[in-house]
Design a protein around this motif. Structure first.
Motif, PDB file in Angstrom:
ATOM      1  N   GLU A   1      36.780  17.290  59.303  1.00 42.20           N
ATOM      2  CA  GLU A   1      35.892  16.725  60.321  1.00 42.20           C
ATOM      3  C   GLU A   1      34.441  16.666  59.840  1.00 42.20           C
ATOM      4  O   GLU A   1      33.754  15.651  60.012  1.00 42.20           O
ATOM      5  CB  GLU A   1      35.985  17.549  61.602  1.00 42.20           C
ATOM      6  CG  GLU A   1      37.313  17.394  62.336  1.00 42.20           C
ATOM      7  CD  GLU A   1      37.373  18.258  63.580  1.00 42.20           C
ATOM      8  OE1 GLU A   1      36.298  18.647  64.087  1.00 42.20           O
ATOM      9  OE2 GLU A   1      38.491  18.548  64.044  1.00 42.20           O
TER      10      GLU A   1
ATOM     11  N   ASP B   1      44.099  14.960  54.894  1.00 46.73           N
ATOM     12  CA  ASP B   1      44.964  15.574  55.884  1.00 46.73           C
ATOM     13  C   ASP B   1      44.797  17.093  55.770  1.00 46.73           C
ATOM     14  O   ASP B   1      44.905  17.649  54.669  1.00 46.73           O
ATOM     15  CB  ASP B   1      46.425  15.196  55.633  1.00 46.73           C
ATOM     16  CG  ASP B   1      47.367  15.938  56.563  1.00 46.73           C
ATOM     17  OD1 ASP B   1      47.473  15.541  57.728  1.00 46.73           O
ATOM     18  OD2 ASP B   1      47.966  16.946  56.103  1.00 46.73           O
ATOM     19  N   PRO B   2      44.522  17.799  56.879  1.00 50.84           N
ATOM     20  CA  PRO B   2      44.267  19.236  56.805  1.00 50.84           C
ATOM     21  C   PRO B   2      45.374  20.040  56.137  1.00 50.84           C
ATOM     22  O   PRO B   2      45.092  20.954  55.355  1.00 50.84           O
ATOM     23  CB  PRO B   2      44.094  19.637  58.275  1.00 50.84           C
ATOM     24  CG  PRO B   2      43.588  18.407  58.943  1.00 50.84           C
ATOM     25  CD  PRO B   2      44.300  17.271  58.250  1.00 50.84           C
TER      26      PRO B   2
ATOM     27  N   ASP C   1      40.967  21.852  58.912  1.00 51.56           N
ATOM     28  CA  ASP C   1      40.633  20.735  59.800  1.00 51.56           C
ATOM     29  C   ASP C   1      39.125  20.626  60.023  1.00 51.56           C
ATOM     30  O   ASP C   1      38.584  19.525  60.193  1.00 51.56           O
ATOM     31  CB  ASP C   1      41.370  20.854  61.146  1.00 51.56           C
ATOM     32  CG  ASP C   1      41.116  22.173  61.849  1.00 51.56           C
ATOM     33  OD1 ASP C   1      40.643  23.125  61.201  1.00 51.56           O
ATOM     34  OD2 ASP C   1      41.397  22.248  63.062  1.00 51.56           O
ATOM     35  N   THR C   2      38.423  21.753  59.972  1.00 56.04           N
ATOM     36  CA  THR C   2      36.967  21.716  60.087  1.00 56.04           C
ATOM     37  C   THR C   2      36.346  21.046  58.870  1.00 56.04           C
ATOM     38  O   THR C   2      35.406  20.247  58.994  1.00 56.04           O
ATOM     39  CB  THR C   2      36.411  23.146  60.235  1.00 56.04           C
ATOM     40  OG1 THR C   2      36.881  23.696  61.481  1.00 56.04           O
ATOM     41  CG2 THR C   2      34.889  23.154  60.220  1.00 56.04           C
TER      42      THR C   2
END
Length: 368
Positions: free
Chosen positions: A38, A51-52, A34-35
């Motif tokens: 972002e 999508d993570p 997710d990092t």
């Protein structure tokens, strides 16, 4: 990232709860999916998946190609989002937090500063950014009731020609978070002997060195790491098993003939930074098989080599130190005493003053 071995136990004890030491763990191989999403979105960087969960699966698929070269291609994605001070600091902070959550009490994070200059940072600014993140992560872990210390290993890429610059950088920052020097990148065609100036710089300053060897290449690479590179530890080193000739098996007993190099590594207790999942994915153990229980880890352990257990790249291998230990328990039937031995080996091999290594050893004894 879901860790299927997160609740693994041995002799009724949670492996995650045990104190652990991590020696071979790459910063650009330990990002949270997710990092990445972002940071990539903020920088306008295209990703193979946005999508993570799907991105994590993509890393897993790419890393199963069976060769070190293919495995390394995934790092183009992670390094792309690590080109700013803010990005490096965040990644380093989360890296430490994730280690602490996994029960690691001491870790060494290796990374190549020369790969993080595209956003305008200098080598020195990159090191400072990572150190800032490490210290933030240590503080966050302490606030959460977990004690951890992490030191930097500055990595020079053996094919890029900047090893002397990185060696000088490592020496300059030895009192500001850097604990050692590393050589990484393709082994074939790039032996440690090609980096004499860098090795002279760190050795002259008595800064310890670990060198990737015995992963993508065999015994000649290991020999060069020890003789030319003056390595105190071998990054992976798994192919030292090529210098062992199993001459007989009698039940559980194995009779082995040692080559001179293998005997030297064993008798001098030169630590092997073994990474079971990664070794399987990169083809480092292809000579012995294609399953984890084919890994020569147990042979090396039973013969008295200074084996340590590591993750290498937690994102690419979708792993943790808990998971690596759990897989070894499943493959070879290890118990608590064995897992404690692996951690004691790693603590003894840490690039720390002896007083601090003794403190680590005491903490491990208490924890087990």
């Amino acid at each position: 990232m879901i860790d299927p071995f997160g609740d693994a136990r041995v002799e009724g004890v949670s492996i995650r709860s045990l104190p652990k030491v991590s020696l071979h763990d790459h910063l650009d191989g330990g990002l949270r999916p997710d990092t990445i999403v972002e940071l990539a979105d903020a920088a306008g960087i295209d990703l193979p998946e946005t999508d993570p969960t799907r991105l994590a699966a993509w890393f897993g698929r790419q890393s199963e190609a069976g060769s070190l070269e293919k495995y390394l291609e995934t790092f183009a994605v992670t390094t792309a989002v690590m080109q700013t001070r803010e990005g490096l600091t965040r990644v380093a902070r989360e890296f430490v937090e994730d280690l602490a959550e996994d029960g690691v009490i001491y870790g060494e994070v290796r990374w190549a500063p020369e790969q993080h200059l595209q956003g305008g940072l200098t080598l020195e600014e990159a090191v400072e950014a990572v150190q800032e993140g490490i210290e933030e992560g240590e503080d966050a872990a302490d606030d959460a009731g977990r004690s951890i210390r992490v030191g930097q290993l500055l990595t020079a890429l053996r094919h890029n020609g900047r090893s002397a610059d990185i060696a000088r950088l490592a020496v300059d920052f030895r009192d500001e978070g850097v604990v050692g020097f590393d050589l990484a990148g393709p082994e074939e065609g790039f032996p440690a002997s090609g980096h004499r100036e860098a090795i002279d710089i760190v050795s002259g300053a008595f800064l310890p060195t670990t060198i990737h060897a015995g992963e993508g290449a065999g015994l000649d690479s290991i020999r060069s790491a020890l003789l030319d590179g003056r390595a105190l530890r071998l990054g992976h080193g798994v192919r030292i098993a090529e210098d062992l000739d199993v001459v007989a098996r009698e039940g559980e007993e194995v009779r082995v003939r040692f080559g001179d190099l293998a005997r030297w590594v064993r008798d001098r207790e030169i630590p092997l930074e073994l990474s079971p999942s990664s070794n399987l994915q990169t083809g480092a153990i292809a000579a012995w098989g294609k399953q984890l229980d084919d890994h020569p880890f147990d042979l090396l352990y039973q013969l008295g080599f200074a084996v340590t257990v590591n993750t290498d790249n937690r994102l690419m291998s979708r792993t943790s130190l808990t998971r690596e230990l759990a897989q070894l328990v499943a493959a070879f039937g290890y118990g608590l005493d064995d897992l404690e031995t692996f951690q004691l080996n790693a603590a003894a091999a840490a690039f720390l003053p002896i007083e601090e290594r003794e403190e680590l050893i005491e903490l491990i004894g208490e924890g087990f």
